[in-house]
Write a protein that holds these residues in place. Structure first.
Motif, PDB file in Angstrom:
ATOM      1  N   VAL A 170       9.641   7.481  14.570  1.00  0.00           N
ATOM      2  CA  VAL A 170      10.964   7.656  13.742  1.00  0.00           C
ATOM      3  C   VAL A 170      11.065   6.143  13.299  1.00  0.00           C
ATOM      4  CG1 VAL A 170      13.441   7.557  14.108  1.00  0.00           C
ATOM      5  CG2 VAL A 170      11.833   9.048  15.483  1.00  0.00           C
ATOM      6  N   ARG A 171      11.325   5.863  12.073  1.00  0.00           N
ATOM      7  CA  ARG A 171      11.753   4.557  11.609  1.00  0.00           C
ATOM      8  C   ARG A 171      12.639   4.482  10.529  1.00  0.00           C
ATOM      9  NH1 ARG A 171       7.038   6.084   8.668  1.00  0.00           N
ATOM     10  NH2 ARG A 171       6.733   5.277   6.685  1.00  0.00           N
ATOM     11  N   GLY A 172      13.186   3.379  10.094  1.00  0.00           N
ATOM     12  CA  GLY A 172      14.129   3.384   9.076  1.00  0.00           C
ATOM     13  C   GLY A 172      13.290   3.821   7.676  1.00  0.00           C
ATOM     14  N   ILE A 173      14.026   4.250   6.727  1.00  0.00           N
ATOM     15  CA  ILE A 173      13.481   4.601   5.371  1.00  0.00           C
ATOM     16  C   ILE A 173      12.949   3.373   4.625  1.00  0.00           C
ATOM     17  CG2 ILE A 173      15.724   4.345   4.057  1.00  0.00           C
ATOM     18  CD1 ILE A 173      15.044   6.977   2.635  1.00  0.00           C
ATOM     19  N   THR A 174      13.080   2.303   5.010  1.00  0.00           N
ATOM     20  CA  THR A 174      12.425   1.188   4.263  1.00  0.00           C
ATOM     21  C   THR A 174      11.677   0.401   5.187  1.00  0.00           C
ATOM     22  OG1 THR A 174      14.428  -0.239   4.799  1.00  0.00           O
ATOM     23  CG2 THR A 174      14.659   0.886   2.816  1.00  0.00           C
ATOM     24  N   ALA A 175      11.357   0.811   6.378  1.00  0.00           N
ATOM     25  CA  ALA A 175      10.363   0.231   7.329  1.00  0.00           C
ATOM     26  C   ALA A 175       9.185   0.443   6.735  1.00  0.00           C
ATOM     27  CB  ALA A 175      10.595   0.575   8.665  1.00  0.00           C
ATOM     28  N   PRO A 176       8.029  -0.622   6.795  1.00  0.00           N
ATOM     29  CA  PRO A 176       6.940  -0.456   6.263  1.00  0.00           C
ATOM     30  C   PRO A 176       6.016   0.380   7.274  1.00  0.00           C
ATOM     31  CG  PRO A 176       7.236  -2.571   7.139  1.00  0.00           C
ATOM     32  CD  PRO A 176       8.609  -2.048   7.180  1.00  0.00           C
ATOM     33  N   ASP A 177       5.127   1.180   6.831  1.00  0.00           N
ATOM     34  CA  ASP A 177       4.306   2.115   7.614  1.00  0.00           C
ATOM     35  C   ASP A 177       3.095   1.688   8.063  1.00  0.00           C
ATOM     36  OD1 ASP A 177       2.773   4.197   8.796  1.00  0.00           O
ATOM     37  OD2 ASP A 177       2.739   5.488   7.020  1.00  0.00           O
ATOM     38  N   PRO A 178       3.108   1.030   9.366  1.00  0.00           N
ATOM     39  CA  PRO A 178       1.651   0.416   9.541  1.00  0.00           C
ATOM     40  C   PRO A 178       0.409   1.266   9.791  1.00  0.00           C
ATOM     41  CG  PRO A 178       2.846   0.739  11.485  1.00  0.00           C
ATOM     42  CD  PRO A 178       3.902   1.280  10.415  1.00  0.00           C
ATOM     43  N   VAL A 179       0.701   2.584   9.901  1.00  0.00           N
ATOM     44  CA  VAL A 179      -0.421   3.449  10.249  1.00  0.00           C
ATOM     45  C   VAL A 179      -1.356   3.556   8.964  1.00  0.00           C
ATOM     46  CG1 VAL A 179      -1.181   5.726  10.412  1.00  0.00           C
ATOM     47  CG2 VAL A 179       0.854   4.842  11.993  1.00  0.00           C
ATOM     48  N   HIS A 180      -0.980   4.052   7.849  1.00  0.00           N
ATOM     49  CA  HIS A 180      -1.845   4.040   6.844  1.00  0.00           C
ATOM     50  C   HIS A 180      -2.205   2.759   6.102  1.00  0.00           C
ATOM     51  CE1 HIS A 180      -0.906   8.552   6.468  1.00  0.00           C
ATOM     52  NE2 HIS A 180       0.216   7.928   7.029  1.00  0.00           N
ATOM     53  N   ALA A 181      -1.735   1.565   6.355  1.00  0.00           N
ATOM     54  CA  ALA A 181      -1.920   0.491   5.975  1.00  0.00           C
ATOM     55  C   ALA A 181      -3.245   0.061   6.735  1.00  0.00           C
ATOM     56  CB  ALA A 181      -1.002  -0.696   6.077  1.00  0.00           C
ATOM     57  N   ALA A 182      -3.152   0.219   8.075  1.00  0.00           N
ATOM     58  CA  ALA A 182      -4.246   0.014   9.073  1.00  0.00           C
ATOM     59  C   ALA A 182      -5.492   0.843   8.813  1.00  0.00           C
ATOM     60  CB  ALA A 182      -3.798   0.125  10.707  1.00  0.00           C
TER      61      ALA A 182
ATOM     62  N   PRO B   7      -3.457  -0.568  19.411  1.00  0.00           N
ATOM     63  CA  PRO B   7      -4.354   0.617  18.835  1.00  0.00           C
ATOM     64  C   PRO B   7      -3.206   1.400  18.210  1.00  0.00           C
ATOM     65  CG  PRO B   7      -5.076   0.070  20.800  1.00  0.00           C
ATOM     66  CD  PRO B   7      -3.844  -0.811  20.830  1.00  0.00           C
ATOM     67  N   ILE B   8      -3.789   2.277  17.119  1.00  0.00           N
ATOM     68  CA  ILE B   8      -2.826   3.159  16.368  1.00  0.00           C
ATOM     69  C   ILE B   8      -3.017   4.505  16.392  1.00  0.00           C
ATOM     70  CG2 ILE B   8      -1.972   3.597  13.835  1.00  0.00           C
ATOM     71  CD1 ILE B   8      -1.877   0.645  13.324  1.00  0.00           C
TER      72      ILE B   8
END
Length: 395
Positions: A23-35, A15-16
């Motif tokens: 905190v994540r890397g600048i190039t890391a994908p963002d799972p929240v908004h995709a979900a 669950p999101i």
């Protein structure tokens, strides 16, 4: 929390929580908004202050919501029992009228007082001064430190505040005090926000003194007749804090992208636009969501019946970065009656920094690889900000 749907045939992910600190890397994908986007055009989630909230993830629906007079910003319409601090709400419009809490004719009147001070023509007239401020601050940092400079610590907060105080007619010697108050606005200590607001409204008062020639004095003369001095100072507080927060959040990512290895982007075109600035704002908007809005009556959105006083957000980041989105204006600065009043100034500040780096610091570079930079959010509705931006400005 959002129970994310099955994506690409894989098992459902955990669950999101769209409002969690990350905190994540600048190039890391963002799972929240995709979900969120995958879950539908209108997604029910758990609100930080309790109960359900609904997030709009579709561009067309978002623009309908942002223009619908039945969906308002006044915190008085929030669900009963919501804690103001937990939800990140301003005082109600009755307690403290502002551009971000009023709707309808009262909002129109207040916006009419602000708009001539920040329109495109007035902001273009400030271009040389804004470029000079960016140049002065970066030159000072380069002179103070011959090696690596962390621009997130020494520049991204002070620069927009210097511009704002200069425009408003507030002494620039107050920049450090303003920066401290802006940092405390984002703290969690009891009473910290109240003390920070008091500090910024006190600064605003200095721009209202007799004989003042900045935009603070001009707003005083343009404000609706019934505006009290306390209300006027709150309007100025809002301009200072929101103006700093918006530009600060975007500056780090913009500078990092401008200083990556490879060919430098083309200079701004004749219309004053800059492709790098536009693309950075679209992909990394200063606010991932709009501020809270609330339904004033039961209504239907995307086939879902929402009760009166239902909290609604628009997913700016998710909509801006939707691969299927049609070309056209993005939602970085909102849409409808509450479109950001300071959008022209924010864009000028960002363009000015890129221009100054290209022309005055041609050898500037990141001190670490781009993909080692990290971005963090403090949770709630706040956007992400680089945790550090180590840069070598000369050589």
């Amino acid at each position: 929390m959002l129970n994310a749907p099955r994506l690409d045939g894989i098992d459902p992910i955990d669950p999101i929580d769209p409002f969690a600190a990350t905190v994540r890397g600048i190039t890391a994908p963002d799972p929240v908004h995709a979900a969120l986007r995958a879950a539908g055009p209108l997604v029910r989630v758990d609100a930080p202050a309790g109960g359900p909230a609904w997030i709009v993830t579709d561009d067309a629906l978002a623009r309908e919501v942002l223009a619908d007079p039945r969906i308002v910003k006044d915190p008085a319409c929030a669900p009963p029992g919501w804690d103001r601090h937990t939800a990140g709400l301003e005082p109600t419009a009755a307690e403290q009228p502002s551009l971000t809490t009023l709707d309808g004719p009262e909002h129109t009147a207040l916006r009419r007082a602000h708009a001539p001070l920040l329109n495109a023509r007035r902001i273009r007239a400030q271009s040389d001064r804004v470029h000079a401020i960016a140049r002065e601050l970066l030159t000072e940092l380069a002179a103070e430190r011959t090696g690596v400079v962390d621009l997130m610590a020494g520049f991204t907060t002070r620069y927009p505040l210097t511009v704002l105080l200069d425009l408003l007619g507030i002494p620039l010697g107050e920049v450090d005090r303003a920066a401290d108050a802006c940092r405390r606005m984002l703290g969690n200590e009891p009473g910290e926000q109240k003390r920070a607001i008091d500090a910024l409204t006190a600064l605003a008062a200095s721009g209202l003194r007799d004989g003042g020639r900045g935009l603070a004095a001009e707003l005083r003369d343009r404000a609706p007749e019934h505006t009290t001095r306390d209300q006027l100072q709150y309007h100025l507080f809002a301009l200072i804090f929101a103006g700093q927060l918006t530009t600060d959040a975007a500056l780090g990512t913009l500078i990092a992208r401008a200083l990556t290895d490879g060919p430098r982007p083309a200079p701004p075109d004749q219309g004053g636009r800059d492709e790098l600035v536009d693309e950075t704002l679209r992909q990394h908007p200063p606010a991932p969501f709009t501020l809270w809005r609330f339904t004033t009556t039961e209504l239907a959105l995307a086939g879902i019946r929402l009760p009166a006083r239902a909290p609604v957000l628009v997913d700016i980041l998710g909509i801006n970065t939707d691969p299927a989105r049609s070309p056209g204006p993005d939602l970085t600065f909102g849409a409808g009656p509450h479109f950001c009043i300071g959008a022209q100034l924010a864009r000028l500040e960002l363009r000015a920094v890129v221009t100054v780096l290209r022309t005055d610091f041609p050898e500037a570079r990141l001190a670490v690889p781009f993909d080692e930079l990290r971005q963090a959010t403090i949770g709630g509705l706040q956007g992400s900000r680089l945790t550090a931006l180590p840069v070598v400005l000369h050589g």
